[in-house]
Motif scaffolding. Structure first.
Motif, PDB file in Angstrom:
ATOM      1  N   UNK A  84     -16.021  16.539  34.765  1.00 54.69           N
ATOM      2  CA  UNK A  84     -16.354  15.114  34.891  1.00 54.69           C
ATOM      3  C   UNK A  84     -15.586  14.342  33.832  1.00 54.69           C
ATOM      4  N   UNK A  85     -15.644  13.030  33.897  1.00 51.14           N
ATOM      5  CA  UNK A  85     -14.834  12.218  32.990  1.00 51.14           C
ATOM      6  C   UNK A  85     -15.675  11.362  32.048  1.00 51.14           C
ATOM      7  N   UNK A  86     -16.908  11.769  31.794  1.00 50.76           N
ATOM      8  CA  UNK A  86     -17.798  11.022  30.915  1.00 50.76           C
ATOM      9  C   UNK A  86     -17.254  10.897  29.497  1.00 50.76           C
ATOM     10  N   UNK A  87     -17.716   9.876  28.798  1.00 49.59           N
ATOM     11  CA  UNK A  87     -17.234   9.585  27.440  1.00 49.59           C
ATOM     12  C   UNK A  87     -17.811  10.515  26.368  1.00 49.59           C
ATOM     13  N   UNK A  88     -18.860  11.225  26.666  1.00 54.36           N
ATOM     14  CA  UNK A  88     -19.514  12.082  25.678  1.00 54.36           C
ATOM     15  C   UNK A  88     -18.865  13.471  25.630  1.00 54.36           C
ATOM     16  N   UNK A  89     -17.562  13.503  25.612  1.00 54.10           N
ATOM     17  CA  UNK A  89     -16.763  14.725  25.648  1.00 54.10           C
ATOM     18  C   UNK A  89     -16.635  15.322  24.258  1.00 54.10           C
ATOM     19  N   UNK A  90     -16.342  16.619  24.156  1.00 55.17           N
ATOM     20  CA  UNK A  90     -16.223  17.245  22.837  1.00 55.17           C
ATOM     21  C   UNK A  90     -15.241  16.553  21.884  1.00 55.17           C
ATOM     22  N   UNK A  91     -14.088  16.142  22.357  1.00 57.70           N
ATOM     23  CA  UNK A  91     -13.135  15.465  21.467  1.00 57.70           C
ATOM     24  C   UNK A  91     -13.117  13.949  21.655  1.00 57.70           C
ATOM     25  N   UNK A  92     -14.003  13.444  22.509  1.00 58.17           N
ATOM     26  CA  UNK A  92     -14.154  12.001  22.752  1.00 58.17           C
ATOM     27  C   UNK A  92     -12.846  11.315  23.156  1.00 58.17           C
ATOM     28  N   UNK A  93     -12.017  12.003  23.940  1.00 60.55           N
ATOM     29  CA  UNK A  93     -10.762  11.418  24.396  1.00 60.55           C
ATOM     30  C   UNK A  93     -10.929  10.793  25.768  1.00 60.55           C
ATOM     31  N   UNK A  94     -10.361   9.605  25.926  1.00 63.25           N
ATOM     32  CA  UNK A  94     -10.333   8.929  27.203  1.00 63.25           C
ATOM     33  C   UNK A  94      -8.902   8.817  27.691  1.00 63.25           C
TER      34      UNK A  94
END
Length: 151
Positions: A84-94
């Motif tokens: 998924x493309x959520x913002x709460x990712x491990x490295x917080x990359x968009x």
């Protein structure tokens, strides 16, 4: 350890991280002082750019590493954070592909960037057809439903 310095910052556009209806949003990416105006030279000849940015407003306590329901919607399956493309990712990359509107000096005006005001920009790349997917693109139905109002 990896250390990254922003190449610029998002100026304008939304100030709140609200999902959906991003397509009409316009913002300016202002280069960091370390970069000369020439760093953007020629970018205006492309129709789109890929912007890599840092979700700086996501606190470490909110980072997801496993599976979850996208947007908390239990009608959709639990999928891993990398599905998924959520913002709460491990490295917080968009990452966002957006339309280039104009270039003026050290400022790049874009449309459809799903990053909010004051977001650090880590890289800017022109979109080239040859880097787009080769062949059909497929995705599950829940992703199609999620994206219906995003742009």
């Amino acid at each position: 350890m990896i250390t990254l310095e922003p190449v610029g910052w998002v100026r304008g556009g939304r100030s709140d991280p609200v999902d959906d209806n991003w397509d009409s949003e316009q913002a300016v990416i202002e280069l960091a002082p370390a970069f000369p105006e020439g760093a953007l030279a020629g970018l205006e000849t492309f129709s789109h750019a890929e912007i890599i940015f840092f979700f700086n407003r996501v606190p470490e306590s909110k980072i997801e590493t496993g599976a979850r329901h996208p947007r908390g919607n239990t009608a959709w399956p639990q999928v891993g954070i990398f599905a998924q493309r959520g913002k709460n990712r491990p490295n917080r990359l968009g990452l966002c592909t957006c339309r280039i509107i104009s270039l003026a000096g050290r400022s790049l005006r874009v449309q459809g960037l799903d990053a909010i005001d004051a977001t650090p920009v880590l890289d800017i790349k022109p979109v080239m057809r040859e880097f787009l997917p080769r062949g059909p693109v497929s995705q599950p139905e829940w992703a199609t439903e999620l994206m219906q109002g995003y742009w």
